[in-house]
Design a protein around this motif. Sequence first.
Motif, PDB file in Angstrom:
ATOM      1  N   PHE A 270      44.553  43.974  27.988  1.00  8.67           N
ATOM      2  CA  PHE A 270      45.330  42.829  28.313  1.00  8.67           C
ATOM      3  C   PHE A 270      44.878  41.573  27.979  1.00  8.67           C
ATOM      4  O   PHE A 270      43.764  41.384  27.303  1.00  8.67           O
ATOM      5  CB  PHE A 270      45.601  43.463  29.689  1.00  8.67           C
ATOM      6  CG  PHE A 270      43.538  43.337  30.494  1.00  8.67           C
ATOM      7  CD1 PHE A 270      42.739  42.527  31.052  1.00  8.67           C
ATOM      8  CD2 PHE A 270      43.386  44.776  29.945  1.00  8.67           C
ATOM      9  CE1 PHE A 270      41.344  42.240  31.250  1.00  8.67           C
ATOM     10  CE2 PHE A 270      41.808  44.925  30.279  1.00  8.67           C
ATOM     11  CZ  PHE A 270      41.122  43.344  30.857  1.00  8.67           C
ATOM     12  N   VAL A 271      45.604  40.223  28.681  1.00  7.92           N
ATOM     13  CA  VAL A 271      45.161  39.513  27.762  1.00  7.92           C
ATOM     14  C   VAL A 271      44.355  38.918  29.621  1.00  7.92           C
ATOM     15  O   VAL A 271      45.157  38.883  30.637  1.00  7.92           O
ATOM     16  CB  VAL A 271      46.643  38.164  28.180  1.00  7.92           C
ATOM     17  CG1 VAL A 271      45.985  36.734  27.431  1.00  7.92           C
ATOM     18  CG2 VAL A 271      46.699  38.537  26.221  1.00  7.92           C
ATOM     19  N   THR A 272      43.485  37.301  29.026  1.00 10.26           N
ATOM     20  CA  THR A 272      42.650  37.120  30.583  1.00 10.26           C
ATOM     21  C   THR A 272      43.017  35.843  30.268  1.00 10.26           C
ATOM     22  O   THR A 272      43.284  35.370  29.350  1.00 10.26           O
ATOM     23  CB  THR A 272      41.111  37.289  30.324  1.00 10.26           C
ATOM     24  OG1 THR A 272      40.951  36.547  29.103  1.00 10.26           O
ATOM     25  CG2 THR A 272      41.343  38.489  30.693  1.00 10.26           C
ATOM     26  N   PRO A 273      42.712  35.115  30.904  1.00 15.23           N
ATOM     27  CA  PRO A 273      43.250  33.318  30.950  1.00 15.23           C
ATOM     28  C   PRO A 273      41.906  32.492  30.192  1.00 15.23           C
ATOM     29  O   PRO A 273      42.415  31.846  29.167  1.00 15.23           O
ATOM     30  CB  PRO A 273      42.644  33.071  32.476  1.00 15.23           C
ATOM     31  CG  PRO A 273      42.731  34.020  33.773  1.00 15.23           C
ATOM     32  CD  PRO A 273      42.923  35.007  32.837  1.00 15.23           C
ATOM     33  N   ASP A 274      40.884  33.399  29.772  1.00 15.24           N
ATOM     34  CA  ASP A 274      39.891  32.529  29.159  1.00 15.24           C
ATOM     35  C   ASP A 274      39.885  33.309  27.239  1.00 15.24           C
ATOM     36  O   ASP A 274      39.710  32.179  26.563  1.00 15.24           O
ATOM     37  CB  ASP A 274      38.644  33.510  29.261  1.00 15.24           C
ATOM     38  CG  ASP A 274      38.163  33.309  30.196  1.00 15.24           C
ATOM     39  OD1 ASP A 274      37.928  32.475  30.508  1.00 15.24           O
ATOM     40  OD2 ASP A 274      36.881  34.206  30.380  1.00 15.24           O
ATOM     41  N   ASP A 275      40.773  33.950  26.678  1.00 21.21           N
ATOM     42  CA  ASP A 275      41.917  34.134  25.597  1.00 21.21           C
ATOM     43  C   ASP A 275      43.055  33.122  25.328  1.00 21.21           C
ATOM     44  O   ASP A 275      42.618  32.324  24.686  1.00 21.21           O
ATOM     45  CB  ASP A 275      42.374  35.299  26.071  1.00 21.21           C
ATOM     46  CG  ASP A 275      41.419  36.501  25.879  1.00 21.21           C
ATOM     47  OD1 ASP A 275      40.782  36.407  25.553  1.00 21.21           O
ATOM     48  OD2 ASP A 275      42.125  37.692  26.421  1.00 21.21           O
ATOM     49  N   VAL A 276      43.596  32.271  26.249  1.00 18.71           N
ATOM     50  CA  VAL A 276      44.587  31.296  26.590  1.00 18.71           C
ATOM     51  C   VAL A 276      43.613  30.147  26.368  1.00 18.71           C
ATOM     52  O   VAL A 276      43.553  29.040  25.307  1.00 18.71           O
ATOM     53  CB  VAL A 276      45.062  30.998  27.251  1.00 18.71           C
ATOM     54  CG1 VAL A 276      45.923  29.761  27.755  1.00 18.71           C
ATOM     55  CG2 VAL A 276      45.628  32.162  27.700  1.00 18.71           C
ATOM     56  N   LYS A 277      42.136  30.185  27.059  1.00 21.62           N
ATOM     57  CA  LYS A 277      41.551  28.386  26.735  1.00 21.62           C
ATOM     58  C   LYS A 277      40.560  28.500  25.204  1.00 21.62           C
ATOM     59  O   LYS A 277      40.450  28.083  24.803  1.00 21.62           O
ATOM     60  CB  LYS A 277      40.757  28.646  27.852  1.00 21.62           C
ATOM     61  CG  LYS A 277      40.792  28.840  29.381  1.00 21.62           C
ATOM     62  CD  LYS A 277      39.822  28.675  29.677  1.00 21.62           C
ATOM     63  CE  LYS A 277      40.067  27.845  31.672  1.00 21.62           C
ATOM     64  NZ  LYS A 277      39.218  28.482  32.816  1.00 21.62           N
ATOM     65  N   HIS A 278      39.742  30.130  24.743  1.00 19.42           N
ATOM     66  CA  HIS A 278      39.658  30.205  23.519  1.00 19.42           C
ATOM     67  C   HIS A 278      40.640  29.507  22.413  1.00 19.42           C
ATOM     68  O   HIS A 278      40.076  29.052  21.564  1.00 19.42           O
ATOM     69  CB  HIS A 278      39.047  31.563  23.755  1.00 19.42           C
ATOM     70  CG  HIS A 278      38.161  31.698  22.728  1.00 19.42           C
ATOM     71  ND1 HIS A 278      36.523  30.992  22.433  1.00 19.42           N
ATOM     72  CD2 HIS A 278      38.476  32.046  20.902  1.00 19.42           C
ATOM     73  CE1 HIS A 278      36.101  31.338  21.710  1.00 19.42           C
ATOM     74  NE2 HIS A 278      37.013  31.660  20.158  1.00 19.42           N
ATOM     75  N   LEU A 279      41.815  29.855  22.455  1.00 17.20           N
ATOM     76  CA  LEU A 279      42.224  29.481  21.157  1.00 17.20           C
ATOM     77  C   LEU A 279      43.212  28.820  21.936  1.00 17.20           C
ATOM     78  O   LEU A 279      44.236  28.483  20.346  1.00 17.20           O
ATOM     79  CB  LEU A 279      43.748  30.935  21.235  1.00 17.20           C
ATOM     80  CG  LEU A 279      42.859  32.295  20.699  1.00 17.20           C
ATOM     81  CD1 LEU A 279      44.003  33.341  20.365  1.00 17.20           C
ATOM     82  CD2 LEU A 279      41.391  31.798  19.522  1.00 17.20           C
ATOM     83  N   ALA A 280      43.826  28.590  22.747  1.00 19.22           N
ATOM     84  CA  ALA A 280      44.880  26.888  23.006  1.00 19.22           C
ATOM     85  C   ALA A 280      44.462  25.270  21.985  1.00 19.22           C
ATOM     86  O   ALA A 280      45.335  25.440  21.491  1.00 19.22           O
ATOM     87  CB  ALA A 280      44.826  26.010  24.186  1.00 19.22           C
ATOM     88  N   GLY A 281      43.309  25.319  21.721  1.00 19.80           N
ATOM     89  CA  GLY A 281      43.286  24.076  20.327  1.00 19.80           C
ATOM     90  C   GLY A 281      43.239  24.591  19.562  1.00 19.80           C
ATOM     91  O   GLY A 281      44.142  23.991  19.239  1.00 19.80           O
TER      92      GLY A 281
END
Length: 322
Positions: A270-281
């Motif tokens: 499953f994906v967490t919001p931290d995954d999004v924060k880590h890769l967004a940039g």
Amino acid sequence: MTCEQARWFSETFAQLVRNVGQAVLGKDEVVRLVLTAMLAPGHVLLEDAPGTGKTSLARATAATVQGSSTRIQFTPDLLPSDVTGVTIYEQSTRTFEFHQGPVFANFVLADEINRASPKTQSAMLEVMEEGRVTVDGISHEVADPFMVIATQNPLEHAGTYRLPEAQLDRFLMKLSLGFPDHASSMQILAGAALRDRSSRLGPRIALHAVSDMTRLAETVHVDPAVLAYVSRLMEETRLAPEVRAGVSIRGALGLVRAVKVWAAANGRHFVTPDDVKHLAGHVWLHRFVLESEAEFDGVTAQAIMTRILREVAAPQARQQVA
């Protein structure tokens, strides 16, 4: 994806990272990001100073997978047909035959891509997005899997052509290696006799396994709240006053694919919001088109992305069901 499949994915991913890490010392985080792009699937643009190992990273990634690889040295006089291929009339058979260019490989290293003319650069657009090349009105499918790893030098702009936004948007990630730390530098200097560490690497995974891992990553669960979070971040990049053009829907889709792979690589289904924060940039910064006034004032895409991530509330954690 089940918990068992997530563990297998994580273990296999770690083996790939270790293999590439033998050629690119001390850069495990960048290696993980490149492999994440490979499995998303997507293309990578490496922008860094000369001598930081951009070409070595690209070669090591290709050597880790049992597939074909080619290298294109982009120059101002390179023609589009030198990249995609050309149709030649064969007098013996009295027919036109298509001769494939170097882009017909599983891994294509586009070295110093910004040194080619815009016309040649545009020859890469269709193949990077759709996996095919159209020559004389006839489409030719390229290899599967297919990945472009392009490099460019941000320091020397004489004789270069800036990549247009339409082409930058085709790259899933834009990464920078940076210089190695002291311990890695000592290890590199101790092995100075070995000019190309990637030449000693052997494949650790077959082509069909790459496709299998890609399909498996697609089954990683993404909660609707996380999708809404990605959508909200995307909208904020468009509303930022310093940004003339924010993240497109292609960029948002690329981020979702990337975070699925990243979650599986960390042993989660499953994906967490931290995954999004880590890769967004890594996935979005090169897609920003800033207002000229903002650039003049020294505003950076990184600063805008940091502010958006700080201001947009992430969804609350919830109990995950196996």
